[in-house]
Structure formats: C-alpha cells, structure tokens
Design a protein around this motif. Structure first.
Motif, PDB file in Angstrom:
ATOM      1  N   ASP A 103       0.848  -1.381   0.055  1.00 60.15           N
ATOM      2  CA  ASP A 103      -0.011   0.036  -0.040  1.00 60.15           C
ATOM      3  C   ASP A 103       0.950   1.027   0.032  1.00 60.15           C
ATOM      4  O   ASP A 103       2.110   1.251  -0.301  1.00 60.15           O
ATOM      5  CB  ASP A 103      -1.130  -0.014   1.188  1.00 60.15           C
ATOM      6  CG  ASP A 103      -0.224   0.087   2.487  1.00 60.15           C
ATOM      7  OD1 ASP A 103       0.560   0.619   2.713  1.00 60.15           O
ATOM      8  OD2 ASP A 103      -1.040  -0.549   3.539  1.00 60.15           O
ATOM      9  N   SER A 104       0.377   2.331   0.293  1.00 59.50           N
ATOM     10  CA  SER A 104       1.074   3.569   0.141  1.00 59.50           C
ATOM     11  C   SER A 104       2.376   3.603   1.214  1.00 59.50           C
ATOM     12  O   SER A 104       3.066   4.762   0.929  1.00 59.50           O
ATOM     13  CB  SER A 104       0.158   4.795   0.036  1.00 59.50           C
ATOM     14  OG  SER A 104      -0.579   5.137   1.126  1.00 59.50           O
ATOM     15  N   LEU A 105       2.179   2.998   2.327  1.00 61.61           N
ATOM     16  CA  LEU A 105       2.799   3.085   3.527  1.00 61.61           C
ATOM     17  C   LEU A 105       3.859   1.941   3.707  1.00 61.61           C
ATOM     18  O   LEU A 105       5.074   2.051   4.016  1.00 61.61           O
ATOM     19  CB  LEU A 105       2.169   3.238   4.816  1.00 61.61           C
ATOM     20  CG  LEU A 105       1.513   4.411   5.273  1.00 61.61           C
ATOM     21  CD1 LEU A 105       0.522   4.152   6.468  1.00 61.61           C
ATOM     22  CD2 LEU A 105       2.681   5.562   5.432  1.00 61.61           C
ATOM     23  N   GLN A 106       3.759   0.909   2.979  1.00 63.56           N
ATOM     24  CA  GLN A 106       4.583  -0.273   3.196  1.00 63.56           C
ATOM     25  C   GLN A 106       4.450  -1.362   2.000  1.00 63.56           C
ATOM     26  O   GLN A 106       3.582  -1.243   1.351  1.00 63.56           O
ATOM     27  CB  GLN A 106       4.146  -0.804   4.642  1.00 63.56           C
ATOM     28  CG  GLN A 106       2.721  -1.295   4.655  1.00 63.56           C
ATOM     29  CD  GLN A 106       2.277  -1.112   6.038  1.00 63.56           C
ATOM     30  OE1 GLN A 106       2.593  -1.428   6.870  1.00 63.56           O
ATOM     31  NE2 GLN A 106       0.876  -0.854   5.924  1.00 63.56           N
ATOM     32  N   SER A 107       5.430  -2.253   2.207  1.00 63.10           N
ATOM     33  CA  SER A 107       5.295  -3.459   1.402  1.00 63.10           C
ATOM     34  C   SER A 107       5.915  -4.786   1.947  1.00 63.10           C
ATOM     35  O   SER A 107       7.053  -4.200   2.695  1.00 63.10           O
ATOM     36  CB  SER A 107       5.779  -3.234  -0.141  1.00 63.10           C
ATOM     37  OG  SER A 107       7.148  -2.908  -0.155  1.00 63.10           O
ATOM     38  N   PHE A 108       5.416  -5.770   1.997  1.00 66.29           N
ATOM     39  CA  PHE A 108       6.077  -7.047   2.490  1.00 66.29           C
ATOM     40  C   PHE A 108       5.499  -8.038   2.025  1.00 66.29           C
ATOM     41  O   PHE A 108       4.757  -8.189   1.224  1.00 66.29           O
ATOM     42  CB  PHE A 108       5.617  -6.832   4.269  1.00 66.29           C
ATOM     43  CG  PHE A 108       4.396  -7.064   4.427  1.00 66.29           C
ATOM     44  CD1 PHE A 108       3.503  -8.404   4.523  1.00 66.29           C
ATOM     45  CD2 PHE A 108       3.625  -5.849   4.851  1.00 66.29           C
ATOM     46  CE1 PHE A 108       2.414  -8.350   4.986  1.00 66.29           C
ATOM     47  CE2 PHE A 108       2.067  -6.215   5.192  1.00 66.29           C
ATOM     48  CZ  PHE A 108       1.443  -7.390   5.319  1.00 66.29           C
ATOM     49  N   SER A 109       6.435  -9.416   2.085  1.00 67.15           N
ATOM     50  CA  SER A 109       6.067 -10.675   1.592  1.00 67.15           C
ATOM     51  C   SER A 109       5.860 -11.512   2.794  1.00 67.15           C
ATOM     52  O   SER A 109       6.387 -11.346   3.999  1.00 67.15           O
ATOM     53  CB  SER A 109       7.279 -11.051   0.600  1.00 67.15           C
ATOM     54  OG  SER A 109       7.296 -10.295  -0.578  1.00 67.15           O
ATOM     55  N   SER A 110       5.021 -12.444   2.564  1.00 65.81           N
ATOM     56  CA  SER A 110       4.602 -13.368   3.584  1.00 65.81           C
ATOM     57  C   SER A 110       3.806 -14.678   3.456  1.00 65.81           C
ATOM     58  O   SER A 110       3.606 -14.791   1.996  1.00 65.81           O
ATOM     59  CB  SER A 110       3.667 -12.808   4.762  1.00 65.81           C
ATOM     60  OG  SER A 110       3.722 -13.314   5.891  1.00 65.81           O
TER      61      SER A 110
END
Length: 686
Positions: free
Chosen positions: A257-264
């Motif tokens: 999103d506009s604040l963060q990115s992550f993989s899980s």
C-alpha cells in the motif's frame, strides 16, 4: 546590476552539467521501446562488500516490464555479469509492482520510469573499469518482446565511500519499496470451489492496497476484491468459469500500500469463504474545482500573514512610504508589477512541478528547500535585496534594453524591482503552510497539468491580493505616515530582518555543507557587502563582484559537501518508522506523529507554541502518548509515502493514532493545545 544577475543561470547550468559528468550513472543504451542504464547511489566505493547498483529503465508510452513474478504475461528481469572479478549472479531487491489488467488477465510490473535495485559481490581487486553487464528485460504492449542491453558503469575505488546525492534519493525510494519478508504475520488463508480468501491484521494501513499471489496461477482470474476495515485487510479472489489451480500447502503473497510493502505466507486450508462484498465502485466524484480554487485563494491570502514573507513585505512597506505623495498611476503600476511578479513565479513553480510529475518524481509544497542549489540561489537573491535596501546596489535592466523598456534604479521608475520583489515573496512563501493551503496543494498535485497550473494561479492571486487592492485604490497609501528621517531607522530595522533571513538560509545550507564550505560562503558574502561601503570600489564591486561571489559559493557547495547524518528526532521524540508505528498500535499505544523540516517555519511555530510547551509535555506523559517525529529536511520516500496516504503534500503534518483512531486523526496546519488534546482523548481507549 540585473544584467549580471541574468548571467547566473548560465553559470549554474554549467555547474549542473559538470556535476552530471561526475555522477554515478552509466551511459544510456536504447533498443526499441526501452532506454536503460546502470546507476549507483555511490560516487566511489570501498571494495569488500556488495556493491549497490540499479537498472534504470525509461519505457515508451504504453509499454510495461515485469516483476519477479510477472503474472499472465512477460518475465522477470535478468542481469548477466560480463566483467571478471564479480560473483556470477546478482541479488535483486525489486520494488513492489503495480497490477496491470488486459483482457481480464493480471500481470505485475512497472511502466514509464522504473529503478530496479540489485547487489553484486566483488570477488577480486581492483574493480574493472568500467564494469560491464548484460540486462535482459521483457516488455509488452500489444506484443511481448525480450530486449537485451549491454550496459556499463565506472565507480572509482576509495578508502571511504561517498554518496552521489543526485542518484541516491531515486535509488533509496525504489529500495524502500522492496517487500521485506514478514514471518510474524498472523491471519488466515482459505480456499473453496469458488476461489481464495485471505485475511490478516495490519496497522497502520495506507491507501491503494494491492496483493500479489506468488505461488498460485490466479492471474487469469478477475482482480481481487480488497477491503480494509478497523485494522483488518481482507481479500477475495473468485475464479468464475476458470479452473482452480493446483493448491499448495501455503499461500505465498506480497502486500503493498502507500505506506509499506512486505512478503509473507500463511497456511492454506480448505474451508468455505465468507461472503465476498460487492466490488467497490472506485470512481469517486471529483471535488468541486471552484471550491478548491477558493481554498487556494484563501490559502495564498493567509500566507501574507506568515513569517516567511515578512522580509519582502517590509521592503514593499519602504517602497509604499516613499511613493506616498506620488501620482496614483505610479503607485498602481508598482503594485501591479509586484502582483505580476508573485503570479509569474507561481507559474514557474507550477511548471517545475509539472515537469517533475512527468518524470514520476514525488512533488510537494516546499520541496525545493530540500535542494542546496535552490537555497544558494535564494541566498544570493536576498543578499542583493539587502544591498539594495542599504542603497549600495541599484537594480536595472541591461543597457541594450533600457531604450525600449523601463529603466530600473533609484532614479528610475523601479517597476522591474517591484516585479522581482513579488517573485521573492513567492519563493519565501513556500516553506510556510497555512489554513486551506494544504488542502489546495494536495488536490492540485493529484490533477492534470492544466488544473495544477490553474490552482497555482489562484494561490498566486491570493498572495498578490494586497497589491491588487492597492492597485485598485492607490489612495490608501496616503494613510501611511509622511516620509522623514525616521525612515532611515526603519530601513535599518528592515535590513536586520533581511539579515536574519540570510542567517536562516545559511543555517539551512549547513545541512548540505561542512564547516569549511559554510565559512567560505559567509566570508564571501560579508566581504562583498563590506567592499560596497568603499566609495572608490562600489561600482566595480557591484558590477563584477556578484558573479565572482556566485562562483565562489558554487565552488564551496561542490567541494565541501557534508555527508548527511542519520535522521534523528529531537528531545522527547522517537524517530518515525512505519514498523515502529505498527508495533505501538498493536500494543494499544496512542501516538502523535510530527512531520517537520528545518526549512518549515510553520513547523517551528507549532513546536514553540503547542507541541513542545511544558504543559503539553506533561499532558503527553500523563496520557502515555508516544511521540514520533519525521525529519523531511532531505528527501525521504518513507515520509512522502506517509503524506500521500493522507492526501497531503505539505507540512506541517501532525497525526494522532490510537486504539480508537487506527485510521488516524489529521490535525490542522496551525495547531492549538485544545485541538491537540481533544484529538488525543478521542484516539485513546475509553
């Protein structure tokens, strides 16, 4: 004098050209719809660890290239190492992509401009010069083609690494969008005969959430329905008439999103999905343009009362006092010239921001104060205004133009000086924010070029409104006191105000210069002003001294750059990070986030009058409020993402988050203790 000022842009262009020659960028190579080169955030490297590089792509309109999981079309980028002395493979850190839909199929990638970071490991010394690589990218429009490009980059070795601050902001922005692994995520993933379902808690949540499934072929399915409610992300993929893929034990995905990115990843269980909501209507009605234009007009008008523009207003006050007994027509023309300067410089700002938007760069109100070159030019302009106020320098057009245009000097009509004073008011207004201004510029930066220009015109008319009112009724100037010896004292007081502005600009330059460089600029400026008081040298110093002064200052900025320090918050405040915010919210804490910058005068006003008063510090302690501060003095993609999440493009930016306000309570630009206390009380659990 002005004719010599007009040569400064040429000097600066030559300086920027010489900087480009030394930048950590390789030559552009083109093939079909793709232009590519290698870049690095480092100008020189210390061999012994991985080298940070990036593949920079410039794609023709309509063409796209792809992420590590391409989706229904394309393939991931590849780098082959051609030079000896490196490990054969590179380590990619690709930023989270965007989703493209064509004929109902989903693909993941990038368009227009893209910076794709990777790391390469040296295994021998010295480094080859240049380093050579072969990049293979897959691009699609109506057809998909692979493109091979032979690229090179030279990086000198050094005992100390040095940063290229022309490249580093773009590189760091791309690197900040790399989806970091999140092994601690809790949630559930289900599938049934109709599709997939994913749910997990997340705080805070930014705008425009996207989810990319990496290990199941769902790319031919319709795009997922994603909802965000009370700190919970939910997503439904419905297969329709398309077959169900082979199911894995875990669902591997990337969130952005506009604040963060992550993989899980989460265990994938066979269980009926909850009912999917109707696909949301993403088309929202545009804000009424006329209301935004009115907000811009009011915001520009209020800027006249902000401390940023007071130095220029003080100069205009001197001018109006001297014109008190002049013909109304002359007063009207001076006021119109100043208003024209204000509006024209707003157009210049708009043109620069439109050009930045076209490159994909972040645009925001006052971001030019993050540039040492802008600060240096503004320092020179204010220095000339100070000398003019002290009657040591006159401003006039080049001699060849004086016959056809208006002469500008103390003996002449001075309209160009009024025009330049209006322009200076615009430049000095930009580090300030005001009520209505934040809303107006945030709207402007989301619109097309025409609307942005219209909004900035309205801002300019607002700032110029006092001059336009005087032009409409010049007789109001007669209400001012008659000129007399008291004006000499007033000029000296006003000169002290301009001197304070110069000291403030020097303080901002201190962020970019070491002590030697700052000393060179201070000594050169002081020497130039002092020599103007030498009667036999005044004319020569005014004519030839300023270009030499500009060259010495440019040299200081080139030779004595300060290495940026790690951003740290002031006393009582923690340094902002999205991860820390999420952790505090998960623990039920209440947070106050303050985005500030050294160049933001309104931010300093808020600190002194509200945020850091003794009474408020006691209140924070009593309510267990966590204080977090983000310093935007230099470009920072994490801060820009935070602003974008709340549709803001200017600072001050103050936000309260808590158990009862996980989406945040946005505070006004000018704070009051009452408003801040009420927001904190609303955000805390009962």
């Amino acid at each position: 004098m002005l004719s010599h000022l007009m040569r400064l842009p040429l000097i600066l262009i030559l300086v920027f050209w010489s900087l480009a020659l030394n930048a950590a960028t390789g030559p552009w190579q083109s093939d079909g719809p793709v232009r590519a080169r290698l870049i690095s955030p480092l100008e020189s490297v210390h061999v012994g660890k991985e080298l940070p590089l990036a593949l920079e792509l410039d794609l023709e309109a309509g063409w796209k290239t792809y992420w590590r999981v391409a989706g229904a079309a394309g393939a991931a980028p590849r780098i082959n190492v051609l030079s000896d002395g490196f490990a054969p493979t590179v380590r990619w850190q690709l930023p989270a992509p965007s989703t493209f839909t064509l004929l109902g199929f989903q693909s993941y990638g990038y368009e227009k401009q893209a910076v794709l970071p990777f790391f390469v490991e040296p295994i021998a010394q010295p480094l080859p010069d240049p380093m050579r690589f072969k990049a293979t990218v897959f691009v699609c429009n109506n057809i998909c083609i692979p493109v091979d490009l032979n690229l090179s980059l030279s990086l000198p070795e050094s005992t100390n690494e040095t940063t290229d601050w022309d490249v580093a902001p773009r590189y760091n922005e791309a690197l900040s969008q790399y989806p970091v692994p999140n092994d601690d995520l809790t949630g559930e993933a289900r599938f049934d005969e109709q599709g997939l379902y994913l749910s997990f808690p997340l705080q805070p949540i930014g705008q425009a959430p996207e989810i990319f499934v990496e290990n199941l072929d769902v790319y031919e399915w319709p795009a997922p329905v994603i909802t965000v409610d009370d700190g919970q992300v939910q997503a439904w993929w419905s297969r329709g008439e398309i077959r169900m893929p082979d199911i894995e034990e875990r669902l591997v995905f990337t969130y952005k999103d506009s604040l963060q990115s992550f993989s899980s990843s989460l265990d994938l269980t066979e269980q009926s999905r909850p009912a999917a909501p109707d696909r949301p209507d993403l088309t929202e009605p545009d804000a009424a343009l006329w209301l935004m234009l009115l907000a811009a007009l009011l915001g520009g008008l209020i800027l006249n009362a902000m401390p940023c523009v007071l130095p220029v207003l003080s100069i205009k006050l001197i001018g109006w006092l001297s014109w008190r007994d002049e013909a109304p027509a002359k007063i009207r023309l001076h006021s119109l010239a100043t208003a024209a300067g204000v509006i024209s410089f707003f157009w210049l700002l708009a043109a620069g921001l439109i050009a930045l938007k076209a490159t994909g760069a972040y645009v925001g109100w006052g971001i030019q104060f993050q540039s040492p070159w802008f600060l240096l030019v503004l320092f020179l302009v204010m220095l000339v205004f100070l000398a003019n106020l002290l009657d040591k320098v006159t401003l006039q057009l080049p001699q060849t133009l004086q016959s056809g245009l208006l002469t500008v000097s103390e003996q002449g009509s001075g309209y160009v000086k009024s025009f330049l004073q209006g322009g200076a008011a615009t430049l000095l207004a930009t580090p300030c924010s005001a009520p209505f201004l934040g809303t107006a510029v945030a709207f402007a930066f989301t619109q097309n070029a025409g609307v942005l220009l219209l909004m900035f015109t309205s801002l300019g008319v607002g700032l110029a409104l006092p001059y336009l009112l005087i032009a409409a009724s010049p007789s109001v100037v007669r209400w001012l006191p008659k000129p007399g010896r008291w004006m000499v004292t007033l000029k000296r007081v006003m000169a002290l105000g301009l001197l304070a502005t110069l000291i403030w600009l020097g303080w901002l330059l201190n962020e970019h210069l070491n002590l030697i460089g700052l000393s060179v600029i201070a000594i050169a400026a002081t020497l130039w002003l002092t020599l103007l008081y030498w009667p036999s040298l005044t004319t020569k110093v005014a004519r030839f001294g300023l270009p030499l002064l500009a060259i010495s200052m440019v040299a200081a900025l080139l030779l004595f750059q300060a290495q940026p320090q790690t951003s740290s918050a002031s006393a009582h405040w923690q340094t902002y990070s999205a991860d820390a915010v999420s952790e505090h919210l998960n623990q039920g804490h209440t947070l106050l986030i303050d985005v500030t910058a050294q160049w933001c005068i309104t931010c300093e006003f808020n600190k002194l009058t509200v945020l850091e008063t003794d009474a408020m510090l006691v209140f924070y302690q009593q309510r267990d409020v966590v204080l977090m501060q983000a310093d935007w003095t230099r470009p920072d993609p994490a801060i820009e993402a935070l602003l974008a999440t709340y549709n803001r493009s200017a600072i001050p930016f103050n936000l309260v988050l808590g158990p009862e306000a996980t989406d945040g309570i946005l505070l006004p630009e000018l704070l009051t203790a009452k408003v801040l206390r009420e927001a904190i009380n609303r955000a805390q659990a009962n």
